[in-house]
Structure formats: C-alpha cells, structure tokens
Write a protein that holds these residues in place. Structure first.
Motif, PDB file in Angstrom:
ATOM      1  N   ARG A 284     -14.139  86.558  70.303  1.00  0.00           N
ATOM      2  CA  ARG A 284     -13.179  87.036  71.121  1.00  0.00           C
ATOM      3  C   ARG A 284     -13.282  87.507  72.406  1.00  0.00           C
ATOM      4  O   ARG A 284     -12.859  87.443  73.509  1.00  0.00           O
ATOM      5  CB  ARG A 284     -12.335  88.078  70.052  1.00  0.00           C
ATOM      6  N   GLN A 285     -14.613  88.400  72.231  1.00  0.00           N
ATOM      7  CA  GLN A 285     -15.042  89.159  73.315  1.00  0.00           C
ATOM      8  C   GLN A 285     -15.623  88.239  74.578  1.00  0.00           C
ATOM      9  O   GLN A 285     -15.382  88.363  75.839  1.00  0.00           O
ATOM     10  CB  GLN A 285     -15.798  90.229  72.922  1.00  0.00           C
ATOM     11  N   LEU A 286     -16.262  87.126  74.172  1.00  0.00           N
ATOM     12  CA  LEU A 286     -16.746  86.118  74.861  1.00  0.00           C
ATOM     13  C   LEU A 286     -15.630  85.459  75.746  1.00  0.00           C
ATOM     14  O   LEU A 286     -15.580  85.113  76.866  1.00  0.00           O
ATOM     15  CB  LEU A 286     -17.520  85.109  74.263  1.00  0.00           C
ATOM     16  N   SER A 287     -14.490  85.169  74.912  1.00  0.00           N
ATOM     17  CA  SER A 287     -13.469  84.166  75.229  1.00  0.00           C
ATOM     18  C   SER A 287     -12.591  85.251  76.381  1.00  0.00           C
ATOM     19  O   SER A 287     -11.942  84.775  77.028  1.00  0.00           O
ATOM     20  CB  SER A 287     -12.503  83.907  74.247  1.00  0.00           C
ATOM     21  N   LEU A 288     -12.410  86.490  76.120  1.00  0.00           N
ATOM     22  CA  LEU A 288     -11.781  87.518  77.014  1.00  0.00           C
ATOM     23  C   LEU A 288     -12.364  87.135  78.297  1.00  0.00           C
ATOM     24  O   LEU A 288     -11.841  87.437  79.439  1.00  0.00           O
ATOM     25  CB  LEU A 288     -11.875  88.666  76.487  1.00  0.00           C
TER      26      LEU A 288
ATOM     27  N   LEU B  79     -17.138  95.375  79.772  1.00  0.00           N
ATOM     28  CA  LEU B  79     -15.844  94.493  79.355  1.00  0.00           C
ATOM     29  C   LEU B  79     -15.046  94.259  80.586  1.00  0.00           C
ATOM     30  O   LEU B  79     -14.540  93.308  81.090  1.00  0.00           O
ATOM     31  CB  LEU B  79     -15.212  94.333  77.992  1.00  0.00           C
ATOM     32  N   ARG B  80     -14.667  95.577  80.782  1.00  0.00           N
ATOM     33  CA  ARG B  80     -13.720  95.886  81.850  1.00  0.00           C
ATOM     34  C   ARG B  80     -14.073  95.491  83.258  1.00  0.00           C
ATOM     35  O   ARG B  80     -13.625  94.833  83.860  1.00  0.00           O
ATOM     36  CB  ARG B  80     -13.268  97.414  81.955  1.00  0.00           C
ATOM     37  N   LEU B  81     -15.269  95.819  83.689  1.00  0.00           N
ATOM     38  CA  LEU B  81     -16.028  95.387  84.810  1.00  0.00           C
ATOM     39  C   LEU B  81     -16.366  93.892  84.940  1.00  0.00           C
ATOM     40  O   LEU B  81     -15.915  93.210  86.018  1.00  0.00           O
ATOM     41  CB  LEU B  81     -17.398  95.951  85.008  1.00  0.00           C
ATOM     42  N   LEU B  82     -16.793  93.101  83.826  1.00  0.00           N
ATOM     43  CA  LEU B  82     -16.588  91.692  83.792  1.00  0.00           C
ATOM     44  C   LEU B  82     -15.339  91.118  84.198  1.00  0.00           C
ATOM     45  O   LEU B  82     -15.395  90.032  84.960  1.00  0.00           O
ATOM     46  CB  LEU B  82     -17.559  91.177  82.763  1.00  0.00           C
ATOM     47  N   PHE B  83     -14.330  91.682  83.418  1.00  0.00           N
ATOM     48  CA  PHE B  83     -13.040  90.946  83.891  1.00  0.00           C
ATOM     49  C   PHE B  83     -12.737  91.181  85.032  1.00  0.00           C
ATOM     50  O   PHE B  83     -12.129  90.180  85.577  1.00  0.00           O
ATOM     51  CB  PHE B  83     -12.301  91.951  82.933  1.00  0.00           C
TER      52      PHE B  83
END
Length: 442
Positions: A147-151, A24-28
């Motif tokens: 929530r994680q997809l929307s992040l 998630l951090r990397l994709l962000f």
C-alpha cells in the motif's frame, strides 16, 4: 543491563513512525512535480523525433529516454547504497533537467545526435520517479509495504494525468518566446525536475534508507515492531553496491526473479504499445488536432497506470503478490486485443490504453513489492537498481522495435507481438515459488 537493551526499542519506534509519515508526504509531493516533468516530455517526444528524424527514428528517440532511465539506475543506486536515498534522487532529477535543455537545443538546431543525447539524459527524471517507490518502503511495516509503495506510484497521477494536456499550452507559450514547435514542453520539464531536486535536497532528512540501516545494525524495530531487513542473529546478510552482487543474490531467489520479470515484462508491453499511439493518432487526424487528442488519450492511459494503484497495493497485501501479477498480465492481454482491433476509432483505442495502464500497474506494484521483500537489506538498493536497469532495457528494446514494426507492418501487428511477449511471464508466475526469508544465507 536489561534497561539498556530495551530502551532503544522503546525510543526508536515513535521516531521511525514519524520519519516514515514525513517521508511519504515529501515523496508524494515530489512525485507530482516529477510526474509533470516526465509526462510532458513523453507526450511530445515521439512527435518531435518524427519531425526531426522520421517516423522510424521516433521509436529510437523514445527508447533513448528509456535507456537513459535504465542506465542511470546503475550510478544512482550505487550512490544510494553508499550515501542514502536523498543524494541519489537529487542527482537523477538534475540529470533529467540537463537532458530537457539539450532536447530544446536539438529542436532549435535540428541536430539529431543532440536530440538522442538529450532524450538519454532526460531519462533521469524517470529514474528518480521509479526509485522513489522503493524509498517509500525502507521503513514500512511488512503488512503495509504494497500500500505504501502504491501510494507513491499513485501520487504521479495528479501531475501525470494533467501533464499531456499542458503540452499544448507550453508549446504555445514558448513558441511566442522564439522556441521551435514541440520544444517548449521539454523546457517546462527541466524546470519541474529542478524544483523536485531542490525540495528533496532540502527536506528529505533524515534519510530513510540510512535510518533503516542504523536501526537494523542496532537491532531496533522500525514500525510495527519489525526490524527493517535485519539479518537473523548469527547470520550475515550479503552486502555490495554493484550489479554483480545484486545478480548473485537474485539468481538464487525465485521470488526475486519473478518480481524482476513482472516489472520488466509489464513495462515492455506498455512502452511498445504506448510509444506508437501518438503516431497512430497522427495517421488519421490533422496536425491541429493531434496534440489535443494525444493529450486526452495519454491522460486516460496514465490514469489507468496510476489512479487505481492504491487499490492495487491493497490487493497486493490482501491477495498476495503473485495473484496481482497474474491479474496485471490478464489486463495487458486485454489491452492489446482492444487497442489492436480499434482501427482509427479513438474512443476504443482510449479504452485499450486505459487497460494497458491498469495491467502495468498490477505488474509494477506487485512485482516491486515482491522484489523488495525477497532480498537482504545490504544489497537491496543494488537489486532494485538491477530491476530498473532490466526494466528500462526491456522497454527500450520495445520502443526501438515498435517504430520499425509500426512502419513496416502497422499498429495491429505491433499489439499482437506485445501480447505474445507476455506469455513467458505467465509461465513463470504459475510456477511454485519457495518461501525463503529475505536474509537467509546459503
């Protein structure tokens, strides 16, 4: 024997939690970079095409980028189905970078076919950004998928909102280097895509999709004690990397069909109205002011698309997928009404574009979440690619038509037709959707 059966579950759980957090951090981070690349090009694409090929062709050029993203979803998801998310995302960004370079060459030579080819390949950046949202839920807990997809959708806000305002700066800088007007932003886009691809190539390890499959095959839980899309004991989930296999699964699953329809219709309406907004602004403002106003209006629009997506994701998990889809539809209708009656009043037009972005966010986040959890793991990447293909073709058709409608009937008629396109989705969303386990067979 009992110890052997239990041990993998005990060991896998913290590892998967750590992998998901790192992913998630990397994709962000890469979504910020990729968002800058995509949005700088979108901000000036219609204007560049209008100057080279005429207003009617501006919509065609914009649609080339949308078609490119749609068509590239097929090979990209095939790569993902066979080799994982990382190589698919890297290839998509690399193709987008090549497209940006070709657009710069087309602007220098004023060769229209090269412009269309460059815009087609430029869609690779969009394809990568769209597929990243699915990468975020490969190892997500069911209760946190929305929530994680929307992040990851929200991460695009940071780069995309600021990017249209960078377009004027990029144009001034590169004009001094000898590049023609409006070509510089695409050069900056190519650099951003290369950077995003390099980060993913080096750091997206282990691959989240391959990890989820290994856990499913071993019967180990992912996060929260939930096996990621593992088929029930004695049931074999369908597998396949092609669009036909994906369609065969979607055809028999009403929830999956609703998810695809929500994503496609929301994108169609958004593209139709948004693509011609810069041209609309150009009708009533001098050239010296157009880029500045386009930057402001599109920044507000993109903020509507992405800034509240974490809230949309939370509502998707809390209220349900269909409720948020219907809310997004209501916002799309309101956006068409406000933008279509704004005339040349730029603040009112900006409000309409914000509502348009919010409506898109509702249909995109809720529809993508519903689709991902409604199909078996073996065919999930292909179904997600099918969804992006349909979404892209719908948006491309809207972009092509928008240029001709704008030229022949004007912006208000364009927004009215976009509102009419939402009606079938309302009927589909209001139909009861049978509950069915994603890995059920027959």
């Amino acid at each position: 024997m009992a110890t052997d059966l239990i041990a993998p579950r005990t060991v896998a759980r913290p590892d998967v939690t750590s992998i998901q957090r790192r992913t998630l951090r990397l994709l962000f981070t890469t979504q910020i970079i990729g968002g800058i690349g995509v949005t700088i090009g979108i901000a000036v694409g219609a204007l560049l095409a209008a100057r080279i090929a005429g207003t009617a062709m501006a919509g065609v050029a914009q649609s080339a980028g949308v078609v490119g993203a749609a068509l590239l979803a097929v090979p990209v998801t095939r790569i993902m189905a066979r080799h994982g998310r990382r190589p698919g995302l890297v290839v998509a960004y690399a193709v987008g970078a090549v497209g940006g370079v070709l657009v710069v060459l087309a602007a220098a030579t004023r060769w229209v076919p090269l412009l269309f080819l460059g815009m087609l390949l430029f869609g690779g950046g969009t394809a990568a950004n769209l597929q990243a949202r699915y990468t975020a839920v490969d190892l997500a807990e069911p209760a946190r998928r929305g929530r994680q997809l929307s992040l990851i959708v929200w991460a695009t806000t940071i780069g995309a909102v600021a990017a249209p305002n960078f377009a004027a700066l990029a144009d001034r800088v590169t004009t001094g280097w000898g590049l023609p007007p409006l070509a510089g932003p695409f050069a900056f886009s190519s650099v951003a895509f290369v950077l995003a691809a390099a980060v993913l190539l080096g750091l997206l390890r282990p691959d989240p999709l391959l990890t989820a499959r290994r856990l499913a095959a071993a019967g180990a839980p992912a996060t929260g004690g939930v096996t990621p899309a593992a088929a029930p004991v004695g049931v074999r989930a369908p597998t396949g990397a092609g669009m036909w296999a994906a369609w065969s699964v979607v055809r028999g699953r009403p929830a999956a069909r609703l998810g695809i329809a929500a994503v496609a219709v929301g994108h169609l309406v958004m593209v139709a109205v948004m693509a011609m907004t810069p041209v609309r602004l150009g009708e009533s403002h001098a050239d010296a002011d157009v880029l500045r106003l386009v930057g402001i209006v599109l920044s507000l629009h993109i903020a509507g698309m992405y800034a509240l997506s974490p809230l949309v994701g939370w509502l998707t998990d809390r209220l349900g997928r269909r409720a948020v889809i219907l809310g997004g539809v209501g916002l799309l209708l309101a956006a068409c009404a406000v933008a279509g009656t704004a005339g040349h009043h730029t603040p009112r037009l900006s409000v309409g574009l914000v509502l348009l972005g919010l409506g898109w966010s509702g249909t995109m986040v809720a529809g993508s979440t519903l689709l991902s959890e409604s199909v078996p793991a073996g065919v999930r990447p292909s179904v997600q690619g099918l969804s992006d293909l349909i979404m892209g073709l719908a948006g491309a058709g809207a972009a092509v038509a928008s240029g001709f409608v704008m030229q022949s009937a004007g912006y208000p008629v364009l927004t009215l037709l976009a509102a009419v396109a939402v009606v079938p989705l309302v009927a589909l969303a209001l139909r009861p959707v049978p509950t069915r386990a994603p890995d059920e067979e027959g």
